[in-house]
Design a protein around this motif. Structure first.
Motif, mmCIF file in Angstrom:
data_model
loop_
_atom_site.group_PDB
_atom_site.id
_atom_site.type_symbol
_atom_site.label_atom_id
_atom_site.label_comp_id
_atom_site.label_asym_id
_atom_site.label_seq_id
_atom_site.Cartn_x
_atom_site.Cartn_y
_atom_site.Cartn_z
ATOM 1 N N SER A 24 0.829 -1.206 0.000
ATOM 2 C CA SER A 24 0.000 0.000 0.000
ATOM 3 C C SER A 24 0.867 1.262 0.000
ATOM 4 O O SER A 24 0.567 2.246 -0.690
ATOM 5 N N GLY A 25 1.964 1.220 0.775
ATOM 6 C CA GLY A 25 2.895 2.348 0.754
ATOM 7 C C GLY A 25 3.550 2.524 -0.603
ATOM 8 O O GLY A 25 3.779 3.649 -1.059
ATOM 9 N N LEU A 26 3.824 1.406 -1.279
ATOM 10 C CA LEU A 26 4.394 1.472 -2.623
ATOM 11 C C LEU A 26 3.411 2.110 -3.599
ATOM 12 O O LEU A 26 3.808 2.888 -4.474
ATOM 13 N N ILE A 27 2.121 1.797 -3.432
ATOM 14 C CA ILE A 27 1.094 2.429 -4.277
ATOM 15 C C ILE A 27 1.113 3.939 -4.096
ATOM 16 O O ILE A 27 1.072 4.705 -5.065
ATOM 17 N N SER A 28 1.198 4.390 -2.846
ATOM 18 C CA SER A 28 1.244 5.828 -2.574
ATOM 19 C C SER A 28 2.494 6.469 -3.166
ATOM 20 O O SER A 28 2.429 7.569 -3.732
ATOM 21 N N ASP A 29 3.622 5.783 -3.061
ATOM 22 C CA ASP A 29 4.863 6.315 -3.628
ATOM 23 C C ASP A 29 4.758 6.457 -5.139
ATOM 24 O O ASP A 29 5.173 7.476 -5.713
ATOM 25 N N SER A 300 -6.185 0.408 -7.317
ATOM 26 C CA SER A 300 -5.299 -0.548 -6.638
ATOM 27 C C SER A 300 -5.366 -0.347 -5.128
ATOM 28 O O SER A 300 -5.375 -1.320 -4.354
ATOM 29 N N ASP A 301 -5.407 0.913 -4.701
ATOM 30 C CA ASP A 301 -5.495 1.195 -3.272
ATOM 31 C C ASP A 301 -6.832 0.722 -2.705
ATOM 32 O O ASP A 301 -6.893 0.195 -1.586
ATOM 33 N N ARG A 302 -7.898 0.901 -3.463
ATOM 34 C CA ARG A 302 -9.211 0.435 -3.012
ATOM 35 C C ARG A 302 -9.242 -1.086 -2.928
ATOM 36 O O ARG A 302 -9.831 -1.658 -2.011
ATOM 37 N N SER A 303 -8.613 -1.743 -3.911
ATOM 38 C CA SER A 303 -8.644 -3.208 -3.917
ATOM 39 C C SER A 303 -7.883 -3.794 -2.732
ATOM 40 O O SER A 303 -8.281 -4.824 -2.172
ATOM 41 N N ALA A 340 0.949 -15.844 -2.171
ATOM 42 C CA ALA A 340 0.409 -15.698 -3.519
ATOM 43 C C ALA A 340 -0.720 -14.672 -3.545
ATOM 44 O O ALA A 340 -0.836 -13.863 -4.480
ATOM 45 N N LEU A 341 -1.564 -14.685 -2.518
ATOM 46 C CA LEU A 341 -2.653 -13.697 -2.438
ATOM 47 C C LEU A 341 -2.098 -12.276 -2.310
ATOM 48 O O LEU A 341 -2.642 -11.329 -2.892
ATOM 49 N N ALA A 342 -1.026 -12.114 -1.526
ATOM 50 C CA ALA A 342 -0.436 -10.790 -1.352
ATOM 51 C C ALA A 342 0.242 -10.304 -2.624
ATOM 52 O O ALA A 342 0.159 -9.123 -2.981
ATOM 53 N N LEU A 343 0.925 -11.214 -3.328
ATOM 54 C CA LEU A 343 1.630 -10.825 -4.549
ATOM 55 C C LEU A 343 0.668 -10.424 -5.670
ATOM 56 O O LEU A 343 1.079 -9.739 -6.612
ATOM 57 N N PHE A 344 -0.591 -10.829 -5.567
ATOM 58 C CA PHE A 344 -1.592 -10.396 -6.543
ATOM 59 C C PHE A 344 -1.629 -8.874 -6.640
ATOM 60 O O PHE A 344 -1.692 -8.296 -7.732
ATOM 61 N N TYR A 345 -1.559 -8.186 -5.495
ATOM 62 C CA TYR A 345 -1.671 -6.727 -5.473
ATOM 63 C C TYR A 345 -0.421 -6.073 -6.059
ATOM 64 O O TYR A 345 -0.510 -5.015 -6.693
ATOM 65 N N LEU A 346 0.733 -6.709 -5.858
ATOM 66 C CA LEU A 346 1.954 -6.173 -6.458
ATOM 67 C C LEU A 346 1.932 -6.348 -7.977
ATOM 68 O O LEU A 346 2.318 -5.440 -8.722
ATOM 69 N N LEU A 347 1.453 -7.506 -8.440
ATOM 70 C CA LEU A 347 1.306 -7.720 -9.883
ATOM 71 C C LEU A 347 0.310 -6.727 -10.471
ATOM 72 O O LEU A 347 0.531 -6.166 -11.550
#
Length: 450
Positions: A24-29, A300-303, A340-347
């Motif tokens: 989430s912090g990466l999304i903000s950056d 992405s942040d909402r998801s 795998a569930l967490a990496l979905f958001y990074l992908l």
């Protein structure tokens, strides 16, 4: 199922949430980096534009006679001082017809949308008899009047400005000479300061470049603004919504109507004409925003706000299979599925920057569902159970996309989803002996995964 295992699963969820907070912090950056690039593009071209005017200004000098008393002779004498000021007049009628074309400027992977607005501005002023000064008119001397037009970023002016004043062509010069208008242009008016009421018809063309937003201040006693553009996603902003608007895939057209009764601009102008900044005057504006409503960072942040729900439901599915089928899943296997569930958001974040959010969501969800489905087939030792688990997970991702797309109904859809899942869980476990789960089950054998 031991309390120790439940504790391990809870700890895994906590660790996964920490990882999701980092994403989430990466999304903000990335969003801040995108905003910085857009700011740089606007800084090298032109910012959002606000058009305020035209306003007609008549500078004056007034002789004020003051009687004073001579302290030594006790005689009265008259002293004359000169007061300088300005009279401000707004148009009786103000019309703007604007045709806007948009273009995309890119810098790296980021894009900014610029617009070019071809505006035809016309109307007329009605100057009252004696400029509305009445019997005091004889005490005034008038300097050369001028007309000023406020343009928030003059770098966006793309044509040579000429004023048509009752058929006479006059050249604009830089600067408004009116502090509250800020940047802009002005033009001297060769008009006589006679005692009769005067009507001045004006017209000029203004081609203006900007980014983000285009706003107009309805300065006329009656104002009519018509805007059309090739942008199919307009966001109408400001103090007034358009009276009529049409939006299609090819663009939009909108018409605003305003009057002094709704804007009260003449009183506001008289109240703060001498101020450097008049937020009340500038705030009486309306216009359109050309900012794209599809923001992959916002989505992405909402998801990611639903990540805890996804992880909890997935782990609950594993627990349910353990309970109902008498299987044993190791905490490490829980951890791998959670990763795998967490990496979905990074992908999702990385792909959406290049191919758009919808396609990025489809590819990311498909990759994660396929990987988890393949892994669960081996973890549970059953292709049927693995495919069923993958299908259920894919359904959850589809429902999440529906939540992200339906902003107005997101709360309702989310509540119905949770209630539906609770119903399924309660139906499947309604005859389960929960006390018996705490006892070691001789029939339960740890599944070996080679």
């Amino acid at each position: 199922m031991s309390v120790f295992k439940l504790g391990m699963i809870a700890l895994l969820i906590l660790l996964l949430m920490i990882a999701l907070m980092m994403i989430s912090g990466l999304i903000s950056d990335r969003q801040n980096q995108r905003d910085g690039v857009l700011e740089g593009i606007a800084r090298s071209s032109s910012y959002s534009q606000q058009l305020s005017g035209p306003i007609l200004i008549v500078p004056y000098r007034k002789a004020i006679h003051i009687w004073k008393l001579n302290a030594q002779t006790q005689e009265r004498y008259q002293e004359t001082i000169e007061e300088r000021g300005r009279l401000y007049f707004l148009p009786e009628r103000f019309e703007l017809d604007g045709k806007v074309q948009t273009e995309v400027r890119s810098r790296g992977i980021y894009e900014a949308r610029l617009y070019h607005a071809d505006n035809h501005i016309s109307g007329h002023f009605v100057l009252p008899e004696h400029f509305g000064l009445g019997d005091d008119f004889a005490d005034y001397q008038f300097d050369e009047p001028f007309m000023a037009v406020g343009i928030s970023d003059v770098r966006g002016i793309e044509n040579a400005l000429k004023l048509d004043l009752d058929g006479q062509q006059l050249d604009f010069v830089p600067g408004t000479r009116v502090p509250l208008l800020g940047e802009g242009v002005s033009v001297a008016l060769p008009m006589e300061t006679g005692a009769q009421q005067t009507q001045l018809n004006f017209a000029f063309d203004l081609r203006l470049q900007g980014t983000g937003q285009l706003q107009i201040t309805p300065v006329g006693k009656t104002s009519s603004v018509q805007l059309s553009a090739d942008w199919p996603h307009p966001s109408f902003i400001g103090s007034y919504l358009p009276a009529k608007r049409e939006v299609s895939e090819q663009g939009f057209s909108a018409n605003w109507q305003a009057s002094f009764f709704s804007t009260n601009l003449q009183e506001i102008l008289n109240r703060c004409a001498a101020d450097q900044v008049c937020a009340e005057f500038q705030g009486r504006s309306f216009g359109v925003s050309f900012i794209s409503p599809v923001d992959q960072y916002l989505k992405s942040d909402r998801s990611i706000k639903y990540a805890l729900l996804f992880i909890a439901l997935t782990f609950a599915g594993f627990l349910l299979l353990e309970v109902l089928k008498g299987l044993a899943v190791h905490p490490v296997q829980y951890a791998l599925v959670g990763a795998a569930l967490a990496l979905f958001y990074l992908l999702l974040l990385s792909l959406s920057e290049h191919i758009g959010f919808a396609l990025a969501y489809l590819l990311s969800a498909s990759a994660c569902v396929s990987l988890i489905g393949f892994y669960v087939c081996h973890v549970l030792g059953s292709v049927r159970h693995g495919l069923g688990f993958g299908l259920a997970l894919g359904t959850l991702y589809a429902l999440l996309y529906g939540l992200l797309s339906a902003e107005d109904y997101a709360l309702l859809m989310g509540a119905l989803l949770l209630f539906g899942l609770l119903v399924v869980f309660m139906v499947l476990t309604c005859k389960l002996d929960w006390y018996g789960l705490a006892q070691p089950a001789s029939g339960n054998v740890e599944v070996s995964h080679e």
